[in-house]
Design a protein around this motif. Sequence first.
Motif, PDB file in Angstrom:
ATOM      1  N   GLU A   1       0.856  -1.201   0.000  1.00 42.55           N
ATOM      2  CA  GLU A   1       0.000   0.000   0.000  1.00 42.55           C
ATOM      3  C   GLU A   1       0.880   1.235   0.000  1.00 42.55           C
ATOM      4  O   GLU A   1       2.107   1.123   0.033  1.00 42.55           O
ATOM      5  N   LYS A   2       0.241   2.357  -0.034  1.00 43.29           N
ATOM      6  CA  LYS A   2       0.980   3.623  -0.031  1.00 43.29           C
ATOM      7  C   LYS A   2       1.768   3.739   1.275  1.00 43.29           C
ATOM      8  O   LYS A   2       1.213   3.523   2.358  1.00 43.29           O
ATOM      9  N   VAL A   3       3.053   3.999   1.173  1.00 42.75           N
ATOM     10  CA  VAL A   3       3.861   4.144   2.390  1.00 42.75           C
ATOM     11  C   VAL A   3       4.502   5.528   2.395  1.00 42.75           C
ATOM     12  O   VAL A   3       4.648   6.155   1.351  1.00 42.75           O
ATOM     13  N   ASP A   4       4.898   5.943   3.582  1.00 44.72           N
ATOM     14  CA  ASP A   4       5.533   7.251   3.716  1.00 44.72           C
ATOM     15  C   ASP A   4       6.888   7.244   3.003  1.00 44.72           C
ATOM     16  O   ASP A   4       7.696   6.335   3.197  1.00 44.72           O
ATOM     17  N   TYR A   5       7.118   8.252   2.190  1.00 47.24           N
ATOM     18  CA  TYR A   5       8.304   8.292   1.346  1.00 47.24           C
ATOM     19  C   TYR A   5       9.591   8.210   2.173  1.00 47.24           C
ATOM     20  O   TYR A   5      10.411   7.309   1.976  1.00 47.24           O
ATOM     21  N   ASN A   6       9.729   9.151   3.098  1.00 47.89           N
ATOM     22  CA  ASN A   6      10.991   9.209   3.839  1.00 47.89           C
ATOM     23  C   ASN A   6      11.215   7.981   4.714  1.00 47.89           C
ATOM     24  O   ASN A   6      12.326   7.451   4.785  1.00 47.89           O
ATOM     25  N   GLU A   7      10.148   7.542   5.353  1.00 43.46           N
ATOM     26  CA  GLU A   7      10.250   6.417   6.272  1.00 43.46           C
ATOM     27  C   GLU A   7      10.725   5.162   5.533  1.00 43.46           C
ATOM     28  O   GLU A   7      11.657   4.478   5.959  1.00 43.46           O
ATOM     29  N   PHE A   8      10.051   4.918   4.390  1.00 46.19           N
ATOM     30  CA  PHE A   8      10.352   3.698   3.647  1.00 46.19           C
ATOM     31  C   PHE A   8      11.736   3.780   3.018  1.00 46.19           C
ATOM     32  O   PHE A   8      12.491   2.805   3.002  1.00 46.19           O
ATOM     33  N   LYS A   9      12.064   4.957   2.527  1.00 49.79           N
ATOM     34  CA  LYS A   9      13.377   5.166   1.919  1.00 49.79           C
ATOM     35  C   LYS A   9      14.482   4.887   2.943  1.00 49.79           C
ATOM     36  O   LYS A   9      15.456   4.193   2.653  1.00 49.79           O
ATOM     37  N   ASN A  10      14.297   5.421   4.164  1.00 53.50           N
ATOM     38  CA  ASN A  10      15.298   5.218   5.213  1.00 53.50           C
ATOM     39  C   ASN A  10      15.418   3.744   5.574  1.00 53.50           C
ATOM     40  O   ASN A  10      16.514   3.235   5.792  1.00 53.50           O
ATOM     41  N   LYS A  11      14.276   3.098   5.607  1.00 52.69           N
ATOM     42  CA  LYS A  11      14.258   1.685   5.969  1.00 52.69           C
ATOM     43  C   LYS A  11      15.076   0.884   4.950  1.00 52.69           C
ATOM     44  O   LYS A  11      15.936   0.080   5.318  1.00 52.69           O
ATOM     45  N   LEU A  12      14.809   1.134   3.660  1.00 52.45           N
ATOM     46  CA  LEU A  12      15.516   0.406   2.603  1.00 52.45           C
ATOM     47  C   LEU A  12      17.010   0.665   2.651  1.00 52.45           C
ATOM     48  O   LEU A  12      17.814  -0.260   2.607  1.00 52.45           O
ATOM     49  N   THR A  13      17.384   1.961   2.752  1.00 53.62           N
ATOM     50  CA  THR A  13      18.820   2.259   2.749  1.00 53.62           C
ATOM     51  C   THR A  13      19.495   1.693   3.987  1.00 53.62           C
ATOM     52  O   THR A  13      20.622   1.196   3.904  1.00 53.62           O
ATOM     53  N   ARG A  14      18.796   1.746   5.124  1.00 50.66           N
ATOM     54  CA  ARG A  14      19.384   1.219   6.352  1.00 50.66           C
ATOM     55  C   ARG A  14      19.696  -0.273   6.196  1.00 50.66           C
ATOM     56  O   ARG A  14      20.791  -0.737   6.528  1.00 50.66           O
ATOM     57  N   ILE A  15      18.740  -0.985   5.648  1.00 50.34           N
ATOM     58  CA  ILE A  15      18.944  -2.427   5.477  1.00 50.34           C
ATOM     59  C   ILE A  15      20.068  -2.697   4.478  1.00 50.34           C
ATOM     60  O   ILE A  15      20.924  -3.572   4.701  1.00 50.34           O
ATOM     61  N   MET A  16      20.086  -1.896   3.397  1.00 46.78           N
ATOM     62  CA  MET A  16      21.130  -2.095   2.390  1.00 46.78           C
ATOM     63  C   MET A  16      22.506  -1.806   2.978  1.00 46.78           C
ATOM     64  O   MET A  16      23.467  -2.529   2.685  1.00 46.78           O
ATOM     65  N   LEU A  17      22.594  -0.750   3.800  1.00 41.23           N
ATOM     66  CA  LEU A  17      23.893  -0.417   4.389  1.00 41.23           C
ATOM     67  C   LEU A  17      24.329  -1.484   5.392  1.00 41.23           C
ATOM     68  O   LEU A  17      25.508  -1.799   5.518  1.00 41.23           O
ATOM     69  N   TRP A  18      23.354  -2.021   6.074  1.00 41.92           N
ATOM     70  CA  TRP A  18      23.671  -3.084   7.038  1.00 41.92           C
ATOM     71  C   TRP A  18      24.229  -4.290   6.311  1.00 41.92           C
ATOM     72  O   TRP A  18      25.161  -4.920   6.725  1.00 41.92           O
ATOM     73  N   LYS A  19      23.624  -4.545   5.149  1.00 38.07           N
ATOM     74  CA  LYS A  19      24.017  -5.716   4.362  1.00 38.07           C
ATOM     75  C   LYS A  19      25.351  -5.465   3.642  1.00 38.07           C
ATOM     76  O   LYS A  19      26.214  -6.326   3.612  1.00 38.07           O
ATOM     77  N   LYS A  20      25.499  -4.263   3.043  1.00 35.65           N
ATOM     78  CA  LYS A  20      26.656  -4.018   2.191  1.00 35.65           C
ATOM     79  C   LYS A  20      27.781  -3.268   2.913  1.00 35.65           C
ATOM     80  O   LYS A  20      28.817  -3.040   2.328  1.00 35.65           O
ATOM     81  N   GLY A  21      27.537  -2.837   4.116  1.00 28.52           N
ATOM     82  CA  GLY A  21      28.551  -2.112   4.850  1.00 28.52           C
ATOM     83  C   GLY A  21      28.390  -0.621   4.682  1.00 28.52           C
ATOM     84  O   GLY A  21      27.866  -0.162   3.657  1.00 28.52           O
ATOM     85  N   PRO A  22      28.824   0.155   5.701  1.00 23.78           N
ATOM     86  CA  PRO A  22      28.660   1.603   5.638  1.00 23.78           C
ATOM     87  C   PRO A  22      29.541   2.217   4.544  1.00 23.78           C
ATOM     88  O   PRO A  22      30.447   1.561   4.048  1.00 23.78           O
ATOM     89  N   GLY A  23      29.239   3.452   4.206  1.00 19.91           N
ATOM     90  CA  GLY A  23      30.048   4.143   3.195  1.00 19.91           C
ATOM     91  C   GLY A  23      29.554   3.912   1.786  1.00 19.91           C
ATOM     92  O   GLY A  23      30.160   4.350   0.835  1.00 19.91           O
ATOM     93  N   ASN A  24      28.456   3.200   1.634  1.00 21.48           N
ATOM     94  CA  ASN A  24      27.869   3.021   0.306  1.00 21.48           C
ATOM     95  C   ASN A  24      26.637   3.913   0.195  1.00 21.48           C
ATOM     96  O   ASN A  24      26.037   4.305   1.190  1.00 21.48           O
ATOM     97  N   LYS A  25      26.280   4.196  -1.048  1.00 23.02           N
ATOM     98  CA  LYS A  25      25.124   5.057  -1.254  1.00 23.02           C
ATOM     99  C   LYS A  25      24.119   4.353  -2.155  1.00 23.02           C
ATOM    100  O   LYS A  25      24.459   3.969  -3.279  1.00 23.02           O
ATOM    101  N   TYR A  26      22.917   4.163  -1.624  1.00 25.59           N
ATOM    102  CA  TYR A  26      21.873   3.533  -2.436  1.00 25.59           C
ATOM    103  C   TYR A  26      20.712   4.519  -2.588  1.00 25.59           C
ATOM    104  O   TYR A  26      20.182   5.026  -1.601  1.00 25.59           O
ATOM    105  N   GLU A  27      20.406   4.793  -3.812  1.00 25.64           N
ATOM    106  CA  GLU A  27      19.355   5.779  -4.064  1.00 25.64           C
ATOM    107  C   GLU A  27      18.013   5.055  -4.169  1.00 25.64           C
ATOM    108  O   GLU A  27      17.917   3.982  -4.761  1.00 25.64           O
ATOM    109  N   VAL A  28      17.012   5.664  -3.539  1.00 30.10           N
ATOM    110  CA  VAL A  28      15.671   5.096  -3.598  1.00 30.10           C
ATOM    111  C   VAL A  28      14.737   6.162  -4.159  1.00 30.10           C
ATOM    112  O   VAL A  28      14.714   7.290  -3.673  1.00 30.10           O
ATOM    113  N   ALA A  29      14.013   5.828  -5.207  1.00 31.48           N
ATOM    114  CA  ALA A  29      13.065   6.787  -5.792  1.00 31.48           C
ATOM    115  C   ALA A  29      11.697   6.144  -5.865  1.00 31.48           C
ATOM    116  O   ALA A  29      11.596   4.927  -6.004  1.00 31.48           O
TER     117      ALA A  29
END
Lengths: 233, 397
Positions: free
Chosen positions: B227-255
């Motif tokens: 369903e419709k989710v909050d942009y910032n909240e969901f974006k942060n969630k995705l990047t947080r998980i990606m950084l946890w998985k791939k290690g800090p210092g990476n940048k993942y863009e979510v649009a």
Amino acid sequence: MEMIKIENITKTYKMGLIDVHALNDVSFTIKKNEFVSIMGPSGSGKSTLMNIIGCLDTPTSGKYFLDDISVEAMGDNDLAKIRNKKIGFVFQTFNLLPRTDALKNVELPLIYSGVSSKERHRKAKELLTNVGLGDRINHNPSELSGGQRQRVAIARALVNDPAIILADEPTGNLDSKAGEEIMEIFSELHKKGATIILVTHERYVAEFADRIIHLFDGKIVSDENVPKNNREK
Amino acid sequence: MNFIEAIIQSLSNLKVNKLRSFLTMIGIVVGVAAVVGIISMGQGAKESINKDLRSFGENLWAMYADYDYEKKKMAKPIYESDLEILESIGEIEQISPVFHFGVNLKRYNRSLASSLLGIDENYFMITNRQVMMGRNFQSFDFEYNRYVCIVTEKVVDDLFKNENPIGQEIKINNINFTVIGVLKPQQLESFLSKLVTKENNVFIPKRFVNRFQNSTEISYVYIKTKEKVDYNEFKNKLTRIMLWKKGPGNKYEVASMEQQISVFSNVMNTVTMIISIIAGLSLFVGGVGIMNIMLISVTERTKEIGIRKAVGASRGDVLKQFLIEAIVLSSVGGTSGIVVGILLSVLVAKVAKWPITVSVTSIILAFTFSFIIGVIFGIFPANKASRLNPIECLHYE
């Protein structure tokens, strides 16, 4: 019964540095159903006196009772009400609204006293008929002769049953025949009980009244009764 | 004098000077028509474009490894093995990785430089696309070694001319694939359709991607939320998980598409507002026109003011009369302007083929505004009239 009571009225205008005394300690009374002419040369103060009696202006000092109401210290709104209910003006230049028919012109004072449009219409029509213009009620002033215009103005002055009728040189812009017709109307009104004050500089016109007040230099110089035979000529 | 009486008096006065009243109103008519028209057109354009943008896929997100300009380095690429972790996120309904790179298509002597998209079975569902000829991928296309592809119209036009492409083979970088379907073009209603170039793509099951390149980096991941989710909240969630998985210092863009739409809507709103304000300036000019005419009118009708005062009009009555005249001028002008504005926006909507939207807010706003203009620009002349001395007025020629 006194309709107008004027006590020690003065009116002073400032013209630059000089004070001009248009009226200087004027006192007189006019009774109900009197017909009074005010005469005097130009600059004698008769226009100023008319404006004060007509509540268009207020005196510098003195007292003025109109129909037992003290009006000399009234504010703008109260004066407007007095003009509306107590005074009927008839002017030398008729002062009708242009591009407005006779009926609407006569209705005008009633608009400002809040009379319903149906009643306004009825009353204005009645008064126009009384002055002999029953068949001209939808004519604009430009379509009427001078005498007819002045009769519309008289109907307008009467429409709110005023305490006094103030006529300022009512025949000044009319030929002698029309002028005489207008004066006949005033005499008729007087006979029916109206109180009339007439300003003129023509002796002949002034003598339609019972009484003539002469003004000179802002003062009353004579106050004479017109002999009855003269009036009835 | 009561209010209705005052309005009747004002109307009859305005009728006496018909041409002048009409000319005075034009300023307001044009101003209001412009404001109402522009706001309605702006909304119509916005809605039609938003509708088009939505047709690309509802609740659609994209994630990709991004270049970090501060650290001057590219983030670690996303691999299919990284996607499992995303499945633990409750909001996500579907995930579809896309491998996207340039290829050369060939058939006999015709060739075409095109984009290849290696996709999974979710892709067309997530992006809301259908096939207009042939068939869509089926699960067996993904499970077995079937060299099949779906192409866009542009590819058909260039490689097949008037032939039926279904069942025919094309060479993708010299590897033979059978065309099983042609993708239906995006149905765009707005003028976006004129801006978007014809899609030049070929889609294959993602398992064949390694036939073209050694690396198995995912170009981007499409994510559909339940369903419709909050942009910032969901974006942060995705990047947080990606950084946890791939290690800090990476940048993942979510649009997200919603975000694109809201950015676009904001731009449209701002543009509409700026143009409206410029149009609104003409309302101001119209107001000055009313004031000008009212001032002339007061001078012209000095005698009338004197007569009215002599027969009993108070200051308030005269003020009311002139003020109402100004308000009637501006309000009648405003109402005509609203009508003209609506006609204008309906006309433009018909021509531009976007939905007819008449903004009620803009109508109420325009009317209120023109009314207020009448008051503001009428009060000064009306006050001037009411303060005139009746004796001087009666002697005015």
